[in-house]
Scaffold this motif. Structure first.
Motif, mmCIF file in Angstrom:
data_model
loop_
_atom_site.group_PDB
_atom_site.id
_atom_site.type_symbol
_atom_site.label_atom_id
_atom_site.label_comp_id
_atom_site.label_asym_id
_atom_site.label_seq_id
_atom_site.Cartn_x
_atom_site.Cartn_y
_atom_site.Cartn_z
ATOM 1 N N MET A 125 15.095 -25.347 -8.205
ATOM 2 C CA MET A 125 16.353 -26.042 -8.488
ATOM 3 C C MET A 125 17.528 -25.121 -8.157
ATOM 4 S SD MET A 125 17.621 -28.881 -9.798
ATOM 5 C CE MET A 125 19.164 -28.909 -8.915
ATOM 6 N N GLY A 175 13.188 -37.432 -12.848
ATOM 7 C CA GLY A 175 13.192 -36.073 -12.299
ATOM 8 C C GLY A 175 14.084 -35.898 -11.087
ATOM 9 N N ASP A 192 -1.768 -28.868 -4.643
ATOM 10 C CA ASP A 192 -1.758 -27.645 -3.854
ATOM 11 C C ASP A 192 -1.051 -26.551 -4.671
ATOM 12 O OD1 ASP A 192 -1.339 -25.613 -2.058
ATOM 13 O OD2 ASP A 192 -0.596 -26.909 -0.443
ATOM 14 N N LYS A 224 18.577 -24.893 -4.531
ATOM 15 C CA LYS A 224 19.489 -25.968 -4.092
ATOM 16 C C LYS A 224 20.913 -25.706 -4.590
ATOM 17 C CE LYS A 224 15.645 -29.220 -4.505
ATOM 18 N NZ LYS A 224 15.121 -29.344 -3.161
ATOM 19 N N PRO A 229 15.759 -24.599 -14.580
ATOM 20 C CA PRO A 229 14.610 -25.381 -15.069
ATOM 21 C C PRO A 229 13.342 -24.976 -14.318
ATOM 22 C CG PRO A 229 16.063 -26.757 -13.721
ATOM 23 C CD PRO A 229 16.759 -25.444 -13.914
ATOM 24 N N PHE A 230 13.531 -24.567 -13.054
ATOM 25 C CA PHE A 230 12.498 -23.962 -12.209
ATOM 26 C C PHE A 230 13.273 -23.353 -11.035
ATOM 27 C CE2 PHE A 230 12.803 -27.409 -9.141
ATOM 28 C CZ PHE A 230 13.234 -28.459 -9.948
HETATM 29 N N1 CAA Z 1 3.899 -26.259 -0.439
HETATM 30 C C1 CAA Z 1 5.220 -25.940 -0.541
HETATM 31 N N2 CAA Z 1 6.115 -26.728 -1.213
HETATM 32 C C2 CAA Z 1 5.661 -27.847 -1.807
HETATM 33 C C3 CAA Z 1 4.308 -28.231 -1.732
HETATM 34 C C4 CAA Z 1 3.405 -27.383 -1.018
HETATM 35 N N3 CAA Z 1 2.126 -27.671 -0.911
HETATM 36 N N4 CAA Z 1 4.169 -29.387 -2.420
HETATM 37 C C5 CAA Z 1 5.377 -29.723 -2.892
HETATM 38 N N5 CAA Z 1 6.284 -28.802 -2.532
HETATM 39 C C6 CAA Z 1 7.704 -28.763 -2.824
HETATM 40 C C7 CAA Z 1 8.395 -30.090 -2.624
HETATM 41 O O1 CAA Z 1 8.803 -30.267 -1.291
HETATM 42 C C8 CAA Z 1 9.559 -29.969 -3.595
HETATM 43 O O2 CAA Z 1 10.555 -29.148 -3.039
HETATM 44 P P1 CAA Z 1 11.940 -29.798 -2.506
HETATM 45 O O3 CAA Z 1 12.561 -30.495 -3.688
HETATM 46 O O4 CAA Z 1 12.729 -28.618 -2.061
HETATM 47 O O5 CAA Z 1 11.543 -30.744 -1.418
HETATM 48 C C9 CAA Z 1 8.955 -29.166 -4.765
HETATM 49 O O6 CAA Z 1 7.815 -28.499 -4.221
HETATM 50 C C10 CAA Z 1 8.486 -30.031 -5.927
HETATM 51 O O7 CAA Z 1 7.583 -30.961 -5.441
HETATM 52 P P2 CAA Z 1 7.711 -32.496 -5.820
HETATM 53 O O8 CAA Z 1 9.130 -32.946 -5.661
HETATM 54 O O9 CAA Z 1 6.653 -33.250 -5.111
HETATM 55 O O10 CAA Z 1 7.364 -32.384 -7.370
HETATM 56 P P3 CAA Z 1 7.291 -33.509 -8.452
HETATM 57 O O11 CAA Z 1 7.423 -34.875 -7.888
HETATM 58 O O12 CAA Z 1 6.070 -33.212 -9.231
HETATM 59 O O13 CAA Z 1 8.589 -33.295 -9.366
HETATM 60 C C11 CAA Z 1 10.349 -32.372 -10.609
HETATM 61 C C12 CAA Z 1 9.351 -32.136 -9.464
HETATM 62 C C13 CAA Z 1 11.184 -33.613 -10.323
HETATM 63 C C14 CAA Z 1 11.257 -31.175 -10.715
HETATM 64 C C15 CAA Z 1 9.557 -32.564 -11.931
HETATM 65 O O14 CAA Z 1 8.828 -31.397 -12.218
HETATM 66 C C16 CAA Z 1 10.422 -32.909 -13.116
HETATM 67 O O15 CAA Z 1 10.684 -34.065 -13.396
HETATM 68 N N6 CAA Z 1 10.842 -31.874 -13.910
HETATM 69 C C17 CAA Z 1 11.623 -32.070 -15.118
HETATM 70 C C18 CAA Z 1 13.070 -32.380 -14.834
HETATM 71 C C19 CAA Z 1 13.827 -31.193 -14.304
HETATM 72 O O16 CAA Z 1 13.481 -30.040 -14.526
HETATM 73 N N7 CAA Z 1 14.931 -31.473 -13.602
HETATM 74 C C20 CAA Z 1 15.792 -30.417 -13.099
HETATM 75 C C21 CAA Z 1 17.251 -30.791 -13.183
HETATM 76 S S1 CAA Z 1 17.629 -31.301 -14.850
HETATM 77 C C22 CAA Z 1 17.801 -29.859 -15.737
HETATM 78 O O17 CAA Z 1 17.984 -28.810 -15.174
HETATM 79 C C23 CAA Z 1 17.699 -29.926 -17.229
HETATM 80 C C24 CAA Z 1 16.371 -29.410 -17.653
HETATM 81 O O18 CAA Z 1 16.214 -28.210 -17.866
HETATM 82 C C25 CAA Z 1 15.268 -30.338 -17.840
#
Ligand code: CAA
Length: 445
Positions: free
Chosen positions: A250, A208, A31, A253, A246-247
């Motif tokens: 994050m 993640g 989505d 929160k 990172p996005f």
């Molecule tokens: N409409 C609105 N929101 C939606 C949605 C939709 N249709 N579908 C999903 N979402 C929301 C989810 O609810 C979630 O939000 P919440 O956490 O607030 O609940 C968000 O969108 C992301 O969705 P998912 O959790 O399903 O996404 P994912 O499983 O694909 O993983 C991630 C997200 C874990 C960040 C992944 O992209 C990842 O592993 N990223 C790399 C690691 C990272 O960036 N970690 C951040 C902390 S570490 C750091 O900061 C160091 C660094 O730079 C790497």
């Protein structure tokens, strides 16, 4: 006491742009709102065939040196922060200095060069190194060039693929800075963690969800540690709070956690009492889990209150604009958050002189750091000189197939020939490998 901080900054984005909700999400069967609403990302930057961490870093540094009218003799130190290095011995700063020596009279033989590694926090650590070097009086009147440069790519199919990005931030650290002065006070939250790492591999191993928990836990510790030396923080003290991004999701929160912490035992907690009650206190619960659950419940309500939403809109949202358009720049990410905020302030015509920023950096593995910055009188001239919007608008949009090709081009394990998507002009480019497998660069007019 000498005032030391960031005198000027410049960015260099990867020249290609991928539309996440409209191009990436449909192919992944996701989505689009997962990107726009969930992660808070719209587009991300990717490097063209001839770009890498050296070209992006050198191009950002050249823009900075040209704008400030600097020559190599003015720079006593070049520190590069990156988690995308391609060499375990020769630092990226030597490559960047080599590039810059192609276009300036003089050389950087007198300059101390290094490379900082601690995931994304290394950019801020390099600022610290420069700050300490100047404060110690070892700089002989020279400034330091700090360059945070990364190509944040994940394995294809990894959830992290949604949060990629590429770009560099160059910062000049000097006495009597024109942009922001750094506080001496700082706080740390640091612990051996296995959340995101690259054990001699190009693409990260990532847990993640855990990485997000670790980010929040270390950030809270860093805030407490900062308060132990600088005194209690309060939401009204800071005009903006740029976090490592990172996005943007994050940071949503992290901001909520920070606001709850800062408002405990304050007028704001009192004001909110009739609406959502007082914050849970650990002493009132038998187990830590019960306490945590109560805190989660309080935060769910807190984020819907007008006070929180107003504060978030003023203090946090403006820090996220560039990030939502470029993705994760790892070591540069917190620095583009600061830049976003100051650009927003300039657009709104705010008088920022003397105002405070609270800056929250983070690196996986894991460590958070918090310090304050004071905006300087000449900040507006500095911010108006940075061409973020022009650079981002000039990127060339790529299709999903192009994205896969570019991902392969930058995959160290693959050797593929791909035509460049854009024509380089007045910039450093990667030209191939030398006899010792060193990477080679040229300036093209
Ligand atoms: N409409 C609105 N929101 C939606 C949605 C939709 N249709 N579908 C999903 N979402 C929301 C989810 O609810 C979630 O939000 P919440 O956490 O607030 O609940 C968000 O969108 C992301 O969705 P998912 O959790 O399903 O996404 P994912 O499983 O694909 O993983 C991630 C997200 C874990 C960040 C992944 O992209 C990842 O592993 N990223 C790399 C690691 C990272 O960036 N970690 C951040 C902390 S570490 C750091 O900061 C160091 C660094 O730079 C790497």
């Amino acid at each position: 006491m000498t005032s030391v901080g960031i005198d000027a900054m410049e960015i260099w984005t990867g020249k290609l742009v991928l539309d996440l909700p409209n191009t990436f999400a449909p192919v992944k069967g996701e989505d689009p709102e997962k990107y726009t609403k969930g992660l808070g990302l719209h587009t991300s930057s990717f490097p063209d065939v001839y770009e890498d961490i050296v070209t992006m870093g050198a191009n950002a540094a050249k823009q900075l040196m040209d704008r400030k009218g600097l020559t190599p003799a003015d720079i006593g130190r070049i520190d590069v922060a990156t988690e995308s290095a391609f060499d375990n011995s020769k630092p990226v700063s030597t490559y960047i200095a080599g590039c810059l020596e192609q276009v300036y009279d003089g050389d950087f033989r007198h300059a101390n060069k290094g490379e900082r590694k601690f995931a994304c926090i290394a950019g801020t650590q390099s600022l610290d190194d420069a700050y300490n070097w100047i404060k110690a009086g070892r700089n002989r009147g020279r400034a330091a060039l700090v360059i945070a440069t990364d190509t944040a790519l994940y394995e294809r199919g990894d959830p992290g693929e949604a949060t990629q990005g590429a770009g560099a931030v160059a910062m000049l650290i000097d006495e009597d800075p024109d942009l922001v002065e750094l506080s001496t006070e700082q706080g740390y939250g640091s612990m051996d963690e296995t959340d995101f790492l690259k054990p001699n591999q190009q693409f990260p191993s990532v847990d993640g969800k855990r990485s997000m928990q670790v980010y929040l836990a270390r950030m809270r510790e860093a805030l407490e540690d900062y308060e132990s030396v600088a005194g209690r923080t309060h939401p009204d003290l800071f005009e903006y709070i740029p976090f490592h991004t990172p996005f943007p999701g994050m940071v949503r929160k992290a901001a909520l956690l920070g606001f709850r912490h800062m408002t405990r035992d304050t007028d704001i907690e009192d004001d909110l009492e009739s609406e959502i009650g007082r914050q849970p206190r650990e002493a009132d619960f038998e187990t830590w889990d019960d306490y945590e659950e109560a805190i989660r419940g309080y935060m769910d309500e807190l984020k819907t209150t007008e006070q929180y939403r107003d504060w978030y809109g003023r203090v946090i949202e403006p820090t996220l604009d560039i990030s939502s358009r470029v993705g994760n720049w790892y070591t540069g990410s917190v620095h583009i958050a600061r830049l976003s905020a100051l650009i927003a302030a300039a657009d709104e015509g705010k008088d920022m002189t003397g105002k405070q920023l609270l800056v929250g950096s983070y690196g996986s593995g894991a460590q958070a750091e918090i310090h304050a910055e004071t905006v300087q009188e000449t900040w507006l001239d500095e911010i108006e000189a940075v061409d973020v919007d022009d650079q981002l608008a000039a990127r060339t949009e790529i299709s999903f197939d192009d994205y896969e090709l570019i991902h392969d081009v930058h995959n160290h394990e693959k050797e593929i020939e791909v035509e460049e998507f854009t024509q380089p002009e007045a910039e450093f480019v990667f030209t191939g490998w030398g006899r010792m497998n060193e990477r080679r660069y040229e300036y093209v007019e």
